[in-house]
Design a protein around this motif. Structure first.
Motif, PDB file in Angstrom:
ATOM      1  N   GLN A  27       2.977 -14.517   5.515  1.00 43.94           N
ATOM      2  CA  GLN A  27       2.160 -15.574   4.908  1.00 43.94           C
ATOM      3  C   GLN A  27       2.568 -16.946   5.457  1.00 43.94           C
ATOM      4  O   GLN A  27       1.712 -17.785   5.745  1.00 43.94           O
ATOM      5  CB  GLN A  27       2.312 -15.545   3.394  1.00 43.94           C
ATOM      6  CG  GLN A  27       1.439 -16.575   2.693  1.00 43.94           C
ATOM      7  CD  GLN A  27       1.553 -16.496   1.184  1.00 43.94           C
ATOM      8  OE1 GLN A  27       2.319 -15.705   0.639  1.00 43.94           O
ATOM      9  NE2 GLN A  27       0.797 -17.329   0.505  1.00 43.94           N
ATOM     10  N   GLU A  28       3.870 -17.185   5.603  1.00 50.40           N
ATOM     11  CA  GLU A  28       4.335 -18.456   6.162  1.00 50.40           C
ATOM     12  C   GLU A  28       3.891 -18.607   7.615  1.00 50.40           C
ATOM     13  O   GLU A  28       3.513 -19.699   8.049  1.00 50.40           O
ATOM     14  CB  GLU A  28       5.860 -18.553   6.060  1.00 50.40           C
ATOM     15  CG  GLU A  28       6.351 -18.720   4.643  1.00 50.40           C
ATOM     16  CD  GLU A  28       7.849 -18.641   4.518  1.00 50.40           C
ATOM     17  OE1 GLU A  28       8.388 -19.292   3.622  1.00 50.40           O
ATOM     18  OE2 GLU A  28       8.499 -17.919   5.312  1.00 50.40           O
ATOM     19  N   MET A  30       1.167 -17.384   8.900  1.00 48.16           N
ATOM     20  CA  MET A  30      -0.256 -17.728   8.868  1.00 48.16           C
ATOM     21  C   MET A  30      -0.455 -19.198   8.503  1.00 48.16           C
ATOM     22  O   MET A  30      -1.339 -19.864   9.043  1.00 48.16           O
ATOM     23  CB  MET A  30      -0.999 -16.831   7.882  1.00 48.16           C
ATOM     24  CG  MET A  30      -1.129 -15.393   8.352  1.00 48.16           C
ATOM     25  SD  MET A  30      -1.960 -15.219   9.954  1.00 48.16           S
ATOM     26  CE  MET A  30      -3.593 -15.780   9.542  1.00 48.16           C
ATOM     27  N   THR A  31       0.390 -19.712   7.617  1.00 49.43           N
ATOM     28  CA  THR A  31       0.297 -21.116   7.217  1.00 49.43           C
ATOM     29  C   THR A  31       0.528 -22.034   8.411  1.00 49.43           C
ATOM     30  O   THR A  31      -0.104 -23.086   8.521  1.00 49.43           O
ATOM     31  CB  THR A  31       1.327 -21.423   6.103  1.00 49.43           C
ATOM     32  OG1 THR A  31       1.033 -20.591   4.972  1.00 49.43           O
ATOM     33  CG2 THR A  31       1.293 -22.877   5.685  1.00 49.43           C
ATOM     34  N   CYS A  32       1.406 -21.628   9.312  1.00 44.23           N
ATOM     35  CA  CYS A  32       1.755 -22.471  10.464  1.00 44.23           C
ATOM     36  C   CYS A  32       1.030 -22.073  11.753  1.00 44.23           C
ATOM     37  O   CYS A  32       1.263 -22.685  12.795  1.00 44.23           O
ATOM     38  CB  CYS A  32       3.266 -22.427  10.698  1.00 44.23           C
ATOM     39  SG  CYS A  32       4.202 -23.338   9.464  1.00 44.23           S
ATOM     40  N   ARG A  33       0.176 -21.086  11.686  1.00 44.40           N
ATOM     41  CA  ARG A  33      -0.453 -20.573  12.910  1.00 44.40           C
ATOM     42  C   ARG A  33      -1.189 -21.657  13.705  1.00 44.40           C
ATOM     43  O   ARG A  33      -1.001 -21.796  14.910  1.00 44.40           O
ATOM     44  CB  ARG A  33      -1.409 -19.444  12.556  1.00 44.40           C
ATOM     45  CG  ARG A  33      -1.994 -18.762  13.752  1.00 44.40           C
ATOM     46  CD  ARG A  33      -2.868 -17.607  13.315  1.00 44.40           C
ATOM     47  NE  ARG A  33      -3.177 -16.786  14.465  1.00 44.40           N
ATOM     48  CZ  ARG A  33      -3.706 -15.600  14.396  1.00 44.40           C
ATOM     49  NH1 ARG A  33      -3.978 -15.073  13.221  1.00 44.40           N
ATOM     50  NH2 ARG A  33      -3.969 -14.915  15.474  1.00 44.40           N
ATOM     51  N   SER A  34      -2.014 -22.428  13.034  1.00 42.69           N
ATOM     52  CA  SER A  34      -2.781 -23.473  13.711  1.00 42.69           C
ATOM     53  C   SER A  34      -1.860 -24.534  14.319  1.00 42.69           C
ATOM     54  O   SER A  34      -2.042 -24.939  15.472  1.00 42.69           O
ATOM     55  CB  SER A  34      -3.756 -24.126  12.724  1.00 42.69           C
ATOM     56  OG  SER A  34      -4.457 -25.168  13.354  1.00 42.69           O
ATOM     57  N   GLY A  64       1.195 -27.850   4.511  1.00 40.38           N
ATOM     58  CA  GLY A  64       1.671 -26.492   4.240  1.00 40.38           C
ATOM     59  C   GLY A  64       2.718 -26.031   5.227  1.00 40.38           C
ATOM     60  O   GLY A  64       3.747 -25.476   4.845  1.00 40.38           O
ATOM     61  N   CYS A  65       2.477 -26.273   6.494  1.00 36.26           N
ATOM     62  CA  CYS A  65       3.430 -25.847   7.520  1.00 36.26           C
ATOM     63  C   CYS A  65       4.722 -26.656   7.412  1.00 36.26           C
ATOM     64  O   CYS A  65       5.805 -26.112   7.581  1.00 36.26           O
ATOM     65  CB  CYS A  65       2.810 -25.968   8.907  1.00 36.26           C
ATOM     66  SG  CYS A  65       3.859 -25.287  10.217  1.00 36.26           S
TER      67      CYS A  65
END
Length: 74
Positions: A27-28, A30-34, A64-65
């Protein structure tokens, strides 16, 4: 009794340190993917370098990231 209390405190401190140093959850990630793609694409697949890059770019990250990076000691 004093020894067992000390052992519990030492175990708790060790567990907190280990949690802070563990890798990000899915989940973390995905939060930082962008942000990872935007600022650190050259480090994809290289977790230590990616983590360092995200820390270096913390001021540019989404809220979030940034929280994820800070929760992992960055």
């Amino acid at each position: 009794m004093k020894i067992s209390v000390l052992a519990v405190l030492l175990l708790a401190a060790t567990a907190q340190t280990a949690a802070a140093q563990s890798g990000p959850t899915p989940q973390e990630q995905m939060t930082c993917r962008s942000d990872a793609n935007k600022f650190c694409a050259e480090h994809i697949g290289k977790p230590p370098q990616m983590n360092a890059c995200l820390r270096e770019n913390k001021s540019k990250l989404s809220d979030g990231c940034r929280k994820v990076v800070e929760s992992h000691g960055g």
